[in-house]
Write a protein that holds these residues in place. Structure first.
Motif, PDB file in Angstrom:
ATOM      1  N   LYS A 133      -3.862  -0.945   2.542  1.00  0.00           N
ATOM      2  CA  LYS A 133      -4.005  -0.291   3.990  1.00  0.00           C
ATOM      3  C   LYS A 133      -3.189  -0.030   4.809  1.00  0.00           C
ATOM      4  CE  LYS A 133      -4.305  -4.079   7.975  1.00  0.00           C
ATOM      5  NZ  LYS A 133      -4.351  -5.124   8.128  1.00  0.00           N
ATOM      6  N   ARG A 167      -6.327  -4.458  -1.001  1.00  0.00           N
ATOM      7  CA  ARG A 167      -6.948  -2.835  -0.902  1.00  0.00           C
ATOM      8  C   ARG A 167      -6.060  -2.462  -0.259  1.00  0.00           C
ATOM      9  NH1 ARG A 167     -12.370  -2.275  -1.290  1.00  0.00           N
ATOM     10  NH2 ARG A 167     -13.378  -4.101  -1.553  1.00  0.00           N
ATOM     11  N   SER A 227       0.731  -1.255   0.630  1.00  0.00           N
ATOM     12  CA  SER A 227      -0.400  -0.084  -0.419  1.00  0.00           C
ATOM     13  C   SER A 227       1.058   1.282  -0.034  1.00  0.00           C
ATOM     14  CB  SER A 227      -0.912   0.156   1.372  1.00  0.00           C
ATOM     15  OG  SER A 227      -1.888  -1.209   1.603  1.00  0.00           O
ATOM     16  N   ASN A 272      -7.624   4.630   2.097  1.00  0.00           N
ATOM     17  CA  ASN A 272      -7.626   3.223   2.963  1.00  0.00           C
ATOM     18  C   ASN A 272      -8.947   2.162   3.202  1.00  0.00           C
ATOM     19  OD1 ASN A 272      -4.970   2.551   5.015  1.00  0.00           O
ATOM     20  ND2 ASN A 272      -5.790   4.795   5.605  1.00  0.00           N
ATOM     21  N   GLU A 273      -8.618   1.416   2.770  1.00  0.00           N
ATOM     22  CA  GLU A 273      -9.109   0.167   2.046  1.00  0.00           C
ATOM     23  C   GLU A 273     -10.299   0.017   0.552  1.00  0.00           C
ATOM     24  OE1 GLU A 273     -10.102  -2.636   4.128  1.00  0.00           O
ATOM     25  OE2 GLU A 273      -8.596  -1.735   5.698  1.00  0.00           O
ATOM     26  N   LYS A 274      -9.190   0.813  -0.185  1.00  0.00           N
ATOM     27  CA  LYS A 274     -10.271   1.204  -1.582  1.00  0.00           C
ATOM     28  C   LYS A 274      -9.039  -0.061  -2.150  1.00  0.00           C
ATOM     29  CE  LYS A 274     -12.058   6.284  -1.120  1.00  0.00           C
ATOM     30  NZ  LYS A 274     -12.003   7.288  -1.404  1.00  0.00           N
ATOM     31  N   THR A 275      -9.919  -0.394  -3.711  1.00  0.00           N
ATOM     32  CA  THR A 275      -9.345  -1.215  -4.561  1.00  0.00           C
ATOM     33  C   THR A 275      -8.691  -0.117  -5.387  1.00  0.00           C
ATOM     34  OG1 THR A 275     -11.376  -1.707  -5.653  1.00  0.00           O
ATOM     35  CG2 THR A 275     -10.367  -3.028  -3.851  1.00  0.00           C
TER      36      THR A 275
END
Length: 385
Positions: A135, A133, A84, A143-146
């Motif tokens: 993180k 995703r 990430s 955060n938590e996004k593709t």
């Protein structure tokens, strides 16, 4: 034979990766530091510098003109947070270190340095449902996004990122290229010798070694080491292939293990020089070697097992190469009859022969040590005959 009655048994050190024991003994190769020791002609080293957009590189990966070393597992050890933050660096427009590609004579490219970074970016931007995703970002609230969850301007920024790529010309000799690879592979956790060979090789040698290390006989003999995270299993199979196909005389001509294994890899990749029938012969010899070794040594196969030791040590690569070659020609019936004598001879040597212990522990590529340990195993394999 130099006896070692008064000598203390040398400590066996197991290799560790990412905090976990690998099941393979650390090999003392005597100063194999990755530096170029042969006087290369600088004119043989041809490297050009280019700029590619990340979209262009991802397209090359998808179409198969840029190879990310299929079946290479090391990239999976990056944690999601590491992946990430690489994506975050791209979004923040922080320049990434230069990448190195090797071009072959067909105009295709292989990643020499930057494999983990490109694998990460490709997984994020192109694998969609199989990606990850974000993180643990430090500066961006994504955060938590593709990739598809990101705003379009962020997606465009990723695709438009310019990467500096140094391309090694296909006319560069393979052994020179290998040394270049060792010098520049610095990102993440540096690749070991077999991981470098895997990245530089073609599908035929990779498939051959994968087939060998997937054999049930191999995994029985090695307690399931197939699929090793550092490719130690592939290196052991390659060592068998090298000595079985090329022989000891070929090693003595140029006594350097890396060079010898590079040569064997090139041979496995050359269907004209090594036809499929010969590959099949190699498979059968390897299968016999593995089943024979386990028949003789059981749970201590390819491991140091001196007299008085009952615990099981990690696998020793030098013992793997010598005993697999030494036992391959024999029949199971013959070995079953002589098993006790062979084990006694081998354990006596591991207990009392200092020269032998040195040959399987330190400076293991030294020509005299290679020759001595092969001779020793060949002699011990005849015990009880």
């Amino acid at each position: 034979m130099t006896t070692a009655h008064a000598q203390e048994e040398p400590e066996v050190v197991e290799d560790v990766f990412d905090g976990l024991a690998t099941g393979v003994e650390v090999e003392g190769d005597g100063g194999a530091d990755g530096s170029i020791v042969r006087p290369w002609d600088p004119a043989l080293i041809r490297v050009s510098t280019n700029q590619f957009s990340l979209r262009n590189i991802l397209d090359m990966i998808d179409e198969g003109s840029l190879e990310l070393a299929p079946d290479f597992q090391r990239g999976q050890v990056w944690k999601t947070e590491q992946k990430s933050r690489l994506v975050e660096s791209v979004l923040l427009q922080i320049p990434l270190p230069a990448f190195y590609f090797a071009e072959d004579s067909q105009g295709k490219f292989r990643v020499v340095d930057g494999l983990q970074r490109l694998s990460t970016l490709h997984a994020f931007a192109r694998k969609r449902g199989e990606g990850f995703r974000l993180k643990g970002l430090e500066y961006l609230d994504e955060n938590e996004k593709t990739f598809t969850d990101l705003p379009l301007q962020w997606q465009r920024r990723i695709y438009n990122t310019q990467l500096v790529v140094n391309v090694i010309d296909p006319t560069t000799p393979s052994d020179v290229m290998y040394d270049i690879f060792k010098r520049i592979n610095t990102g993440g956790t540096p690749l070991n010798a077999q991981e470098i060979r895997h990245c530089m090789s073609r599908a035929r040698s990779r498939d051959t070694l994968k087939t060998m290390t997937s054999m049930s006989e191999f995994n029985t003999a090695t307690n399931g080491i197939g699929g090793h995270i550092r490719m130690n299993d592939r290196e052991m199979a390659l060592r068998f292939a090298a000595f079985w196909l090329l022989g000891m005389d070929a090693y003595m001509e140029r006594p350097a293990m890396d060079l010898f294994l590079e040569r064997a890899t090139e041979l496995l990749d050359n269907a004209k020089e090594l036809p499929d029938s010969r590959i099949n012969d190699l498979y059968e010899a390897f299968r016999s070697a593995m089943s024979n070794a386990h028949l003789v040594f059981g749970e201590h196969t390819f491991r140091k097992w001196p007299e008085g030791v009952t615990g099981r040590n990690p696998i020793n690569r030098a013992l793997f190469e010598i005993w697999s070659i030494a036992l391959a020609p024999y029949t199971p019936e013959d070995l079953e009859r002589r098993r006790t004598a062979i084990v006694a001879a081998a354990r006596d040597r591991m207990t009392h022969d200092i020269e032998y212990l040195d040959a399987i522990t330190a400076s293991t590529s030294d020509r005299r040590r290679v020759e001595y340990r092969f001779q020793a195993a060949a002699e011990d394999a005849k015990a009880g005959a």
